[in-house]
Enzyme design. Structure first.
Site, PDB file in Angstrom:
ATOM      1  N   LYS A  61      10.904  10.172   0.017  1.00 29.64           N
ATOM      2  CA  LYS A  61      11.237   9.680   1.348  1.00 29.64           C
ATOM      3  C   LYS A  61      12.338   8.619   1.330  1.00 29.64           C
ATOM      4  O   LYS A  61      13.273   8.673   2.132  1.00 29.64           O
ATOM      5  CB  LYS A  61       9.958   9.112   1.975  1.00 29.64           C
ATOM      6  CG  LYS A  61      10.142   8.428   3.303  1.00 29.64           C
ATOM      7  CD  LYS A  61       8.779   8.154   3.915  1.00 29.64           C
ATOM      8  CE  LYS A  61       7.916   7.271   3.023  1.00 29.64           C
ATOM      9  NZ  LYS A  61       7.983   5.858   3.371  1.00 29.64           N
ATOM     10  N   ARG A  87       2.756   0.978   9.585  1.00 31.46           N
ATOM     11  CA  ARG A  87       1.721   1.408   8.648  1.00 31.46           C
ATOM     12  C   ARG A  87       0.380   1.592   9.346  1.00 31.46           C
ATOM     13  O   ARG A  87      -0.531   2.191   8.762  1.00 31.46           O
ATOM     14  CB  ARG A  87       1.530   0.361   7.538  1.00 31.46           C
ATOM     15  CG  ARG A  87       2.548   0.455   6.436  1.00 31.46           C
ATOM     16  CD  ARG A  87       2.061  -0.217   5.166  1.00 31.46           C
ATOM     17  NE  ARG A  87       3.168  -0.466   4.259  1.00 31.46           N
ATOM     18  CZ  ARG A  87       3.745   0.460   3.519  1.00 31.46           C
ATOM     19  NH1 ARG A  87       3.317   1.700   3.571  1.00 31.46           N
ATOM     20  NH2 ARG A  87       4.745   0.140   2.730  1.00 31.46           N
ATOM     21  N   ARG A 142       7.012  10.830 -13.761  1.00 31.78           N
ATOM     22  CA  ARG A 142       8.147   9.955 -13.472  1.00 31.78           C
ATOM     23  C   ARG A 142       8.533   9.127 -14.679  1.00 31.78           C
ATOM     24  O   ARG A 142       7.698   8.546 -15.357  1.00 31.78           O
ATOM     25  CB  ARG A 142       7.814   9.012 -12.314  1.00 31.78           C
ATOM     26  CG  ARG A 142       7.986   9.698 -10.981  1.00 31.78           C
ATOM     27  CD  ARG A 142       8.387   8.733  -9.920  1.00 31.78           C
ATOM     28  NE  ARG A 142       7.323   7.813  -9.568  1.00 31.78           N
ATOM     29  CZ  ARG A 142       7.199   7.285  -8.358  1.00 31.78           C
ATOM     30  NH1 ARG A 142       8.053   7.572  -7.405  1.00 31.78           N
ATOM     31  NH2 ARG A 142       6.231   6.446  -8.101  1.00 31.78           N
ATOM     32  N   ARG A 158       6.426   6.110 -16.774  1.00 31.02           N
ATOM     33  CA  ARG A 158       5.957   4.914 -16.083  1.00 31.02           C
ATOM     34  C   ARG A 158       4.499   4.674 -16.405  1.00 31.02           C
ATOM     35  O   ARG A 158       3.655   5.530 -16.172  1.00 31.02           O
ATOM     36  CB  ARG A 158       6.139   5.065 -14.571  1.00 31.02           C
ATOM     37  CG  ARG A 158       7.483   4.569 -14.105  1.00 31.02           C
ATOM     38  CD  ARG A 158       7.685   4.803 -12.650  1.00 31.02           C
ATOM     39  NE  ARG A 158       6.583   4.245 -11.861  1.00 31.02           N
ATOM     40  CZ  ARG A 158       6.727   3.850 -10.603  1.00 31.02           C
ATOM     41  NH1 ARG A 158       7.890   3.941 -10.007  1.00 31.02           N
ATOM     42  NH2 ARG A 158       5.716   3.379  -9.928  1.00 31.02           N
ATOM     43  N   ARG A 190      -3.802   6.287  -5.337  1.00 34.50           N
ATOM     44  CA  ARG A 190      -2.710   5.924  -4.420  1.00 34.50           C
ATOM     45  C   ARG A 190      -2.570   6.932  -3.291  1.00 34.50           C
ATOM     46  O   ARG A 190      -2.337   6.578  -2.146  1.00 34.50           O
ATOM     47  CB  ARG A 190      -1.378   5.843  -5.183  1.00 34.50           C
ATOM     48  CG  ARG A 190      -1.186   4.549  -5.945  1.00 34.50           C
ATOM     49  CD  ARG A 190       0.048   4.608  -6.803  1.00 34.50           C
ATOM     50  NE  ARG A 190       1.276   4.687  -6.032  1.00 34.50           N
ATOM     51  CZ  ARG A 190       2.441   5.104  -6.531  1.00 34.50           C
ATOM     52  NH1 ARG A 190       2.520   5.493  -7.782  1.00 34.50           N
ATOM     53  NH2 ARG A 190       3.507   5.118  -5.784  1.00 34.50           N
TER      54      ARG A 190
END
Ligand SMILES: [Zn+2]
Length: 225
Positions: free
Chosen positions: A15, A90, A127, A160, A171
């Site tokens: 995004k 949010r 990632r 990562r 998450r």
């Protein structure tokens, strides 16, 4: 005519990158909550000083202060032709406040970048990041980790450390819990669009640009293709 855009999408949907690109293409600012808070604190406005006092105490900035910061930011000259909000709203309370700020402006266009959870887990757990300077290695597959240097400093890449599957699933769960009410809040609007984020970056950008243009010109209700 201004282009007032909110972008929603889970971690790993790309995004932020897409928002940056669209902002450049449309000549409007991309505004993230973190940047806005830093600017307000630096400018020392009344709301900025309140935000600083809260953050200095190690507390989270509440809706009222965040909304105040957004109000100040959207009143600036560069946002009069439009803006792309990334990371705000949010909560539904924040979304209602944003609607109030849009009084007298063009209606909000809301784009939700949709990616299946299995794809997100795959993307997030693979990632890579520079072990030297911390820059994200965009689009480098894990198989090329050893042979691809950091584009910024030439340092070696590593996975990562926070991106193991359990952390990623948590998450995504938090994202769904927090964001689903927002999607529900916006979904019935004629200016809501869902874009299929499970495609190559170029294809996602093309669909995003098309969705925004169709929403801005009052086209038919869109959906994931
Ligand atoms: Zn580096």
């Amino acid at each position: 005519m201004s282009l007032n855009l909110v972008m929603l999408g889970p971690p790993g949907a790309g995004k932020g990158t897409q928002a940056d690109r669209l902002a450049t293409a449309k000549g409007i600012p991309k505004i993230s909550t973190g940047d806005m808070l830093r600017e307000a604190v630096k400018a020392g406005t009344e709301i900025g000083q309140r935000a600083k006092a809260i953050m200095d105490r190690g507390e989270l900035v509440n809706d009222e202060v965040i909304i105040g910061v957004v109000r100040e930011r959207l009143a600036k000259a560069d946002a009069q032709r439009g803006f792309i909000l990334d990371g705000f709203p949010r909560t539904v309370a924040q979304a209602r406040a944003l609607d109030a700020l849009m009084d007298g402006r063009q209606p909000l266009i809301v784009v939700d970048i949709v990616v299946p959870e299995t794809d997100l887990v795959e993307r997030l757990t693979s990632r890579l990041v520079c072990s030297n300077c911390g820059t994200n290695a965009e689009g480098v597959p894990r198989s090329a980790m050893a042979t691809t240097p950091c584009v910024k400093c030439g340092g070696p890449l590593k996975q990562r450390s926070d991106d193991n599957e359990a952390v990623v699933l948590e998450r995504l769960k938090v994202y769904r819990r927090d964001t689903q009410p927002l999607v529900d809040y916006y979904r019935s609007r004629p200016t809501f669009r869902a874009v299929n984020g499970a495609q190559a970056m170029e294809r996602v950008f093309a669909d995003l640009a098309e969705a925004v243009d169709s929403a801005a010109s009052g086209g038919a209700l869109g959906g994931v293709r």
